[in-house]
Design a protein around this motif. Sequence first.
Motif, PDB file in Angstrom:
ATOM      1  N   LYS A 177       0.644  -1.310   0.115  1.00  0.00           N
ATOM      2  CA  LYS A 177       0.158  -0.024  -0.089  1.00  0.00           C
ATOM      3  C   LYS A 177       0.937   1.205  -0.105  1.00  0.00           C
ATOM      4  CE  LYS A 177      -3.920  -2.002   2.220  1.00  0.00           C
ATOM      5  NZ  LYS A 177      -4.925  -1.665   3.502  1.00  0.00           N
ATOM      6  N   GLY A 178       0.320   2.229  -0.846  1.00  0.00           N
ATOM      7  CA  GLY A 178       1.173   3.395  -0.902  1.00  0.00           C
ATOM      8  C   GLY A 178       2.437   3.318  -1.820  1.00  0.00           C
ATOM      9  N   ARG A 179       2.754   2.042  -2.409  1.00  0.00           N
ATOM     10  CA  ARG A 179       3.784   2.050  -3.113  1.00  0.00           C
ATOM     11  C   ARG A 179       3.362   1.422  -4.628  1.00  0.00           C
ATOM     12  NH1 ARG A 179       7.621  -1.751  -2.209  1.00  0.00           N
ATOM     13  NH2 ARG A 179       6.338  -3.081  -0.947  1.00  0.00           N
ATOM     14  N   PHE A 180       2.419   0.456  -4.520  1.00  0.00           N
ATOM     15  CA  PHE A 180       1.849  -0.166  -5.997  1.00  0.00           C
ATOM     16  C   PHE A 180       0.585   0.724  -6.268  1.00  0.00           C
ATOM     17  CE2 PHE A 180       4.218  -4.322  -5.561  1.00  0.00           C
ATOM     18  CZ  PHE A 180       5.590  -3.895  -5.557  1.00  0.00           C
ATOM     19  N   THR A 181       0.301   0.629  -7.433  1.00  0.00           N
ATOM     20  CA  THR A 181      -1.046   1.105  -7.878  1.00  0.00           C
ATOM     21  C   THR A 181      -1.509   0.073  -9.135  1.00  0.00           C
ATOM     22  OG1 THR A 181      -0.472   3.377  -7.458  1.00  0.00           O
ATOM     23  CG2 THR A 181      -2.188   3.160  -8.902  1.00  0.00           C
ATOM     24  N   ILE A 182      -2.635  -0.174  -9.030  1.00  0.00           N
ATOM     25  CA  ILE A 182      -3.424  -1.169 -10.035  1.00  0.00           C
ATOM     26  C   ILE A 182      -4.343  -0.474 -10.755  1.00  0.00           C
ATOM     27  CG2 ILE A 182      -5.186  -1.984  -8.762  1.00  0.00           C
ATOM     28  CD1 ILE A 182      -4.810  -4.765 -10.121  1.00  0.00           C
ATOM     29  N   SER A 183      -4.124  -0.666 -12.208  1.00  0.00           N
ATOM     30  CA  SER A 183      -5.145   0.098 -12.876  1.00  0.00           C
ATOM     31  C   SER A 183      -5.622  -0.648 -14.144  1.00  0.00           C
ATOM     32  CB  SER A 183      -4.747   1.465 -13.525  1.00  0.00           C
ATOM     33  OG  SER A 183      -3.488   1.265 -14.111  1.00  0.00           O
ATOM     34  N   ARG A 184      -6.772  -0.345 -14.910  1.00  0.00           N
ATOM     35  CA  ARG A 184      -7.190  -1.102 -15.773  1.00  0.00           C
ATOM     36  C   ARG A 184      -7.614  -0.568 -17.106  1.00  0.00           C
ATOM     37  NH1 ARG A 184     -11.916  -4.630 -13.802  1.00  0.00           N
ATOM     38  NH2 ARG A 184     -12.469  -5.038 -16.229  1.00  0.00           N
ATOM     39  N   ASP A 185      -7.442  -1.048 -18.187  1.00  0.00           N
ATOM     40  CA  ASP A 185      -8.060  -0.215 -19.324  1.00  0.00           C
ATOM     41  C   ASP A 185      -9.013  -1.134 -20.070  1.00  0.00           C
ATOM     42  OD1 ASP A 185      -8.551   0.790 -22.086  1.00  0.00           O
ATOM     43  OD2 ASP A 185      -6.547   1.738 -22.217  1.00  0.00           O
ATOM     44  N   ASN A 186     -10.115  -0.971 -19.770  1.00  0.00           N
ATOM     45  CA  ASN A 186     -11.392  -1.961 -20.332  1.00  0.00           C
ATOM     46  C   ASN A 186     -11.344  -1.950 -21.863  1.00  0.00           C
ATOM     47  OD1 ASN A 186     -12.143  -2.597 -17.785  1.00  0.00           O
ATOM     48  ND2 ASN A 186     -13.556  -0.768 -17.441  1.00  0.00           N
ATOM     49  N   ALA A 187     -11.240  -0.903 -22.555  1.00  0.00           N
ATOM     50  CA  ALA A 187     -11.102  -0.987 -23.881  1.00  0.00           C
ATOM     51  C   ALA A 187     -10.301  -1.880 -24.666  1.00  0.00           C
ATOM     52  CB  ALA A 187     -11.082   0.589 -24.602  1.00  0.00           C
ATOM     53  N   LYS A 188      -9.024  -2.069 -23.687  1.00  0.00           N
ATOM     54  CA  LYS A 188      -7.820  -2.763 -24.182  1.00  0.00           C
ATOM     55  C   LYS A 188      -7.806  -4.149 -23.700  1.00  0.00           C
ATOM     56  CE  LYS A 188      -5.041   1.179 -25.585  1.00  0.00           C
ATOM     57  NZ  LYS A 188      -3.616   1.760 -25.209  1.00  0.00           N
ATOM     58  N   ASN A 189      -8.620  -4.411 -22.417  1.00  0.00           N
ATOM     59  CA  ASN A 189      -8.820  -5.595 -21.704  1.00  0.00           C
ATOM     60  C   ASN A 189      -7.057  -5.700 -21.197  1.00  0.00           C
ATOM     61  OD1 ASN A 189     -11.057  -6.374 -22.319  1.00  0.00           O
ATOM     62  ND2 ASN A 189     -10.680  -7.857 -24.056  1.00  0.00           N
ATOM     63  N   THR A 190      -6.766  -4.548 -20.556  1.00  0.00           N
ATOM     64  CA  THR A 190      -5.397  -4.739 -20.051  1.00  0.00           C
ATOM     65  C   THR A 190      -5.465  -4.337 -18.600  1.00  0.00           C
ATOM     66  OG1 THR A 190      -4.428  -4.119 -22.242  1.00  0.00           O
ATOM     67  CG2 THR A 190      -3.095  -3.681 -20.505  1.00  0.00           C
ATOM     68  N   VAL A 191      -4.840  -5.042 -17.854  1.00  0.00           N
ATOM     69  CA  VAL A 191      -4.515  -4.356 -16.342  1.00  0.00           C
ATOM     70  C   VAL A 191      -3.062  -4.166 -16.200  1.00  0.00           C
ATOM     71  CG1 VAL A 191      -4.219  -6.798 -15.595  1.00  0.00           C
ATOM     72  CG2 VAL A 191      -5.023  -4.900 -13.905  1.00  0.00           C
ATOM     73  N   TYR A 192      -2.806  -2.935 -15.552  1.00  0.00           N
ATOM     74  CA  TYR A 192      -1.167  -2.543 -15.001  1.00  0.00           C
ATOM     75  C   TYR A 192      -1.010  -2.803 -13.622  1.00  0.00           C
ATOM     76  CZ  TYR A 192      -2.182  -0.396 -19.796  1.00  0.00           C
ATOM     77  OH  TYR A 192      -2.494  -0.197 -20.881  1.00  0.00           O
ATOM     78  N   LEU A 193       0.113  -2.577 -13.403  1.00  0.00           N
ATOM     79  CA  LEU A 193       0.693  -2.511 -11.971  1.00  0.00           C
ATOM     80  C   LEU A 193       1.978  -1.706 -11.872  1.00  0.00           C
ATOM     81  CD1 LEU A 193       0.214  -3.447  -8.940  1.00  0.00           C
ATOM     82  CD2 LEU A 193       1.876  -5.346  -9.279  1.00  0.00           C
ATOM     83  N   GLN A 194       1.754  -0.581 -11.327  1.00  0.00           N
ATOM     84  CA  GLN A 194       2.921   0.462 -11.249  1.00  0.00           C
ATOM     85  C   GLN A 194       3.564   0.104  -9.890  1.00  0.00           C
ATOM     86  OE1 GLN A 194       4.248   2.697 -13.462  1.00  0.00           O
ATOM     87  NE2 GLN A 194       5.842   2.865 -11.857  1.00  0.00           N
ATOM     88  N   MET A 195       4.736  -0.152  -9.685  1.00  0.00           N
ATOM     89  CA  MET A 195       5.341  -0.585  -8.710  1.00  0.00           C
ATOM     90  C   MET A 195       6.425   0.428  -8.425  1.00  0.00           C
ATOM     91  SD  MET A 195       5.726  -4.661  -8.947  1.00  0.00           S
ATOM     92  CE  MET A 195       6.630  -4.870 -10.720  1.00  0.00           C
ATOM     93  N   ASN A 196       6.584   1.172  -7.339  1.00  0.00           N
ATOM     94  CA  ASN A 196       7.491   2.135  -6.943  1.00  0.00           C
ATOM     95  C   ASN A 196       8.135   1.850  -5.538  1.00  0.00           C
ATOM     96  OD1 ASN A 196       6.408   3.594  -9.206  1.00  0.00           O
ATOM     97  ND2 ASN A 196       5.246   4.731  -8.077  1.00  0.00           N
ATOM     98  N   SER A 197       9.063   2.535  -5.499  1.00  0.00           N
ATOM     99  CA  SER A 197       9.928   2.189  -4.189  1.00  0.00           C
ATOM    100  C   SER A 197      10.085   0.716  -3.879  1.00  0.00           C
ATOM    101  CB  SER A 197       9.092   2.831  -3.272  1.00  0.00           C
ATOM    102  OG  SER A 197       9.063   4.175  -3.182  1.00  0.00           O
ATOM    103  N   LEU A 198      10.676  -0.080  -4.613  1.00  0.00           N
ATOM    104  CA  LEU A 198      10.489  -1.541  -4.878  1.00  0.00           C
ATOM    105  C   LEU A 198      11.459  -1.990  -3.860  1.00  0.00           C
ATOM    106  CD1 LEU A 198      10.271  -2.258  -8.248  1.00  0.00           C
ATOM    107  CD2 LEU A 198       8.911  -3.459  -6.474  1.00  0.00           C
ATOM    108  N   LYS A 199      11.243  -3.007  -2.963  1.00  0.00           N
ATOM    109  CA  LYS A 199      12.205  -3.412  -2.113  1.00  0.00           C
ATOM    110  C   LYS A 199      12.518  -5.032  -2.475  1.00  0.00           C
ATOM    111  CE  LYS A 199       9.470  -0.921   1.567  1.00  0.00           C
ATOM    112  NZ  LYS A 199       8.549  -1.244   2.572  1.00  0.00           N
ATOM    113  N   PRO A 200      13.724  -5.243  -1.799  1.00  0.00           N
ATOM    114  CA  PRO A 200      14.209  -6.813  -2.215  1.00  0.00           C
ATOM    115  C   PRO A 200      13.086  -7.683  -1.773  1.00  0.00           C
ATOM    116  CG  PRO A 200      16.186  -5.704  -1.192  1.00  0.00           C
ATOM    117  CD  PRO A 200      14.736  -4.638  -1.065  1.00  0.00           C
ATOM    118  N   GLU A 201      12.213  -7.668  -0.784  1.00  0.00           N
ATOM    119  CA  GLU A 201      11.238  -8.334  -0.460  1.00  0.00           C
ATOM    120  C   GLU A 201       9.897  -8.705  -1.473  1.00  0.00           C
ATOM    121  OE1 GLU A 201      12.565  -6.003   1.459  1.00  0.00           O
ATOM    122  OE2 GLU A 201      10.930  -5.370   2.925  1.00  0.00           O
ATOM    123  N   ASP A 202      10.254  -7.770  -2.594  1.00  0.00           N
ATOM    124  CA  ASP A 202       9.032  -7.683  -3.429  1.00  0.00           C
ATOM    125  C   ASP A 202       9.454  -8.624  -4.667  1.00  0.00           C
ATOM    126  OD1 ASP A 202       8.890  -4.110  -3.261  1.00  0.00           O
ATOM    127  OD2 ASP A 202       7.552  -5.734  -2.437  1.00  0.00           O
TER     128      ASP A 202
END
Length: 115
Positions: free
Chosen positions: A64-89
């Motif tokens: 929470k606060g680092r990753f953001t999920i979004s979707r584009d229904n017209a393209k049947n696509t889902v995204y995951l923006q991952m910031n401030s990545l840590k080794p445990e990711d």
Amino acid sequence: QVQLVESGGGLVQPGGSLRLSCVASGSIFRINAMGWYRQAPGKQRELVARITGSGRTNYLDSVKGRFTISRDNAKNTVYLQMNSLKPEDTAVYYCNIDTTSRGYWGQGTQVTVSS
């Protein structure tokens, strides 16, 4: 048949960012929820983030606060923006969709966070 193709994984240093994409294709009438799961070596697969058809989201507490999920229904696509990545990711990240008939999984994309 329905296929999910993931992309965007790779090696990144701690604190870096990656954006995962998952495109669904094939005989899809309607996609309800879309989500990202991950599985690290020796651990169970866990839900990272999920987005419903109406756009409601939920996240694993540790992202929470680092990753953001979004979707584009017209393209049947889902995204995951991952910031401030840590080794445990570090894990294999899998895309998942729920359609009106059943759920589907992608083949997975490796994300490695290391210096």
